[in-house]
Write an enzyme that holds these catalytic residues in place. Sequence first.
Site, PDB file in Angstrom:
ATOM      1  N   CYS A  70       0.838  -1.206   0.000  1.00 19.97           N
ATOM      2  CA  CYS A  70       0.000   0.000   0.000  1.00 19.97           C
ATOM      3  C   CYS A  70       0.877   1.263   0.000  1.00 19.97           C
ATOM      4  CB  CYS A  70      -0.914  -0.014   1.224  1.00 19.97           C
ATOM      5  SG  CYS A  70      -2.049   1.384   1.254  1.00 19.97           S
ATOM      6  N   CYS A  74       0.346   4.923   6.948  1.00 19.48           N
ATOM      7  CA  CYS A  74      -0.273   4.718   8.262  1.00 19.48           C
ATOM      8  C   CYS A  74       0.733   4.016   9.196  1.00 19.48           C
ATOM      9  CB  CYS A  74      -1.538   3.886   8.117  1.00 19.48           C
ATOM     10  SG  CYS A  74      -2.626   4.491   6.795  1.00 19.48           S
ATOM     11  N   CYS A  77       0.426   0.332  10.308  1.00 18.85           N
ATOM     12  CA  CYS A  77      -0.016  -0.704   9.365  1.00 18.85           C
ATOM     13  C   CYS A  77       1.114  -1.522   8.734  1.00 18.85           C
ATOM     14  CB  CYS A  77      -0.869  -0.085   8.267  1.00 18.85           C
ATOM     15  SG  CYS A  77      -1.617  -1.361   7.224  1.00 18.85           S
ATOM     16  N   CYS A 114     -16.367  -9.526   5.467  1.00 15.43           N
ATOM     17  CA  CYS A 114     -15.741  -8.223   5.195  1.00 15.43           C
ATOM     18  C   CYS A 114     -14.507  -8.427   4.324  1.00 15.43           C
ATOM     19  CB  CYS A 114     -15.287  -7.563   6.488  1.00 15.43           C
ATOM     20  SG  CYS A 114     -16.545  -7.464   7.732  1.00 15.43           S
ATOM     21  N   CYS A 145     -19.429  -6.496   3.598  1.00 11.27           N
ATOM     22  CA  CYS A 145     -18.760  -5.254   3.958  1.00 11.27           C
ATOM     23  C   CYS A 145     -17.472  -5.201   3.134  1.00 11.27           C
ATOM     24  CB  CYS A 145     -18.429  -5.254   5.455  1.00 11.27           C
ATOM     25  SG  CYS A 145     -17.577  -3.757   5.995  1.00 11.27           S
ATOM     26  N   CYS A 205     -19.509   1.565   8.489  1.00 13.24           N
ATOM     27  CA  CYS A 205     -18.726   0.911   9.538  1.00 13.24           C
ATOM     28  C   CYS A 205     -17.518   1.812   9.745  1.00 13.24           C
ATOM     29  CB  CYS A 205     -18.306  -0.483   9.075  1.00 13.24           C
ATOM     30  SG  CYS A 205     -17.141  -1.301  10.176  1.00 13.24           S
ATOM     31  N   ARG A 277     -17.764  -3.175  17.795  1.00 10.54           N
ATOM     32  CA  ARG A 277     -17.013  -4.411  17.494  1.00 10.54           C
ATOM     33  C   ARG A 277     -15.634  -4.417  18.133  1.00 10.54           C
ATOM     34  NH1 ARG A 277     -16.858  -4.527  11.931  1.00 10.54           N
ATOM     35  NH2 ARG A 277     -19.019  -5.110  12.109  1.00 10.54           N
TER      36      ARG A 277
END
Length: 339
Positions: A70, A74, A77, A114, A145, A205, A277
């Site tokens: 990616c 972040c 991550c 998801c 999702c 979400c 969650r």
Amino acid sequence: MSAHQFTAPLIQAKSRPPVVGATWTLEAVTALYNLPFNEIMFRAQETHRQVFPEGDVELATLLSIKTGGCPEDCSYCPQAARYHTDVKASKLLDLEEVLEAAKAAKAAGSNRFCMGAAWREPKDRDVEKVVAMIKGVKALGLETCATLGMLEPSQAKSLKDAGLDFYNHNLDTSEDFYPTVIQTRSYQDRLDTLQTVRNVGLSVCCGGIVGMGESREQRVAFIARLANLDPYPESVPINHLVPVAGTPLEAQAKLDPLEFVRTIAVARITMPKARVRLSAGRQELGKAIQAMCFQAGANSIFYGDQLLTTGNPEAEADRQLLAQLGLKTKESCKAEVQV
Ligand code: SAM
Ligand code: DTB
Ligand code: SF4
């Protein structure tokens, strides 16, 4: 003190209705966080029992449909290409692989499937492939999702038209702490995608991560921001940072577990109708803290041995934990109603 004298104030307090449609000021959310622990737990239970009298737990299974590589930065991550972690980048999974995983999730008792992709934003040709996945997963009778990064309105519309139920896009933390964690996109970028998703009628979400070195005040601002979204998200994933070797947050000091439980309770009280969650980092919390999180109003978990790239409790261990706590799953409640 007689039993009657002891129970009277509890019965009185039980009638306090859940707060709906309110704007949550920072002062009000701070006051909740500052309550004595038993009081915050009581208030969270009170809200939870009134809004979710059946007390069921939703099971959502995650699948990483496109892992690693990616371009975003972040700090938490393991999938960011710029950090040297053990994650190997791979291309988008084939439709068949996704449907096999979804069938297994359904057979294991999941409610929702998801699909997560390590993208800053998808290309239109990626969206076409995800559309086919959504249609296939929906046909199996699962809620769907997806979390694919930032979206253009036309892409959000294609996903909605394919039958997508939820789009996951996290604010992750407070607006003032955000730039210390992520520099390649802004808080406003996140808010814009959330609005795009709402505009096409998808359910939202949206949650974030605690334990990244933010202060209590920043956790307050983060929860207040979620609760003041209009409407607030239908699903609120609260992740506990998993410090992954090779990421800038690999050596982050661990958050006090009771502060995590308080965060769950404040999310429950401020967003009474949301599914809150317990997300990343659940494995590390252990049984006792998870049990407290359920008491604090968590009513959804990621279910399956793996999240996107990090571990999750084994499905069998989760089944045992829920049974030990006497918690029903959303699927089992549905089955009881159908009988
Ligand atoms: N790329 C998309 C995006 O950022 O929206 C979707 C996938 S991204 C992995 C989804 C969420 O996973 C992040 O917003 C973050 O809250 C959570 N996450 C990622 N790494 C994590 C970690 N090490 N610990 C806890 N949560 C994490
Ligand atoms: C969310 O808030 N948590 C999930 C889901 N949305 C996509 C992802 C957690 C990822 C944890 C790190 C990993 O396994 O790579
Ligand atoms: Fe990319 Fe999402 Fe990871 Fe950020 S959280 S690096 S956008 S996969």
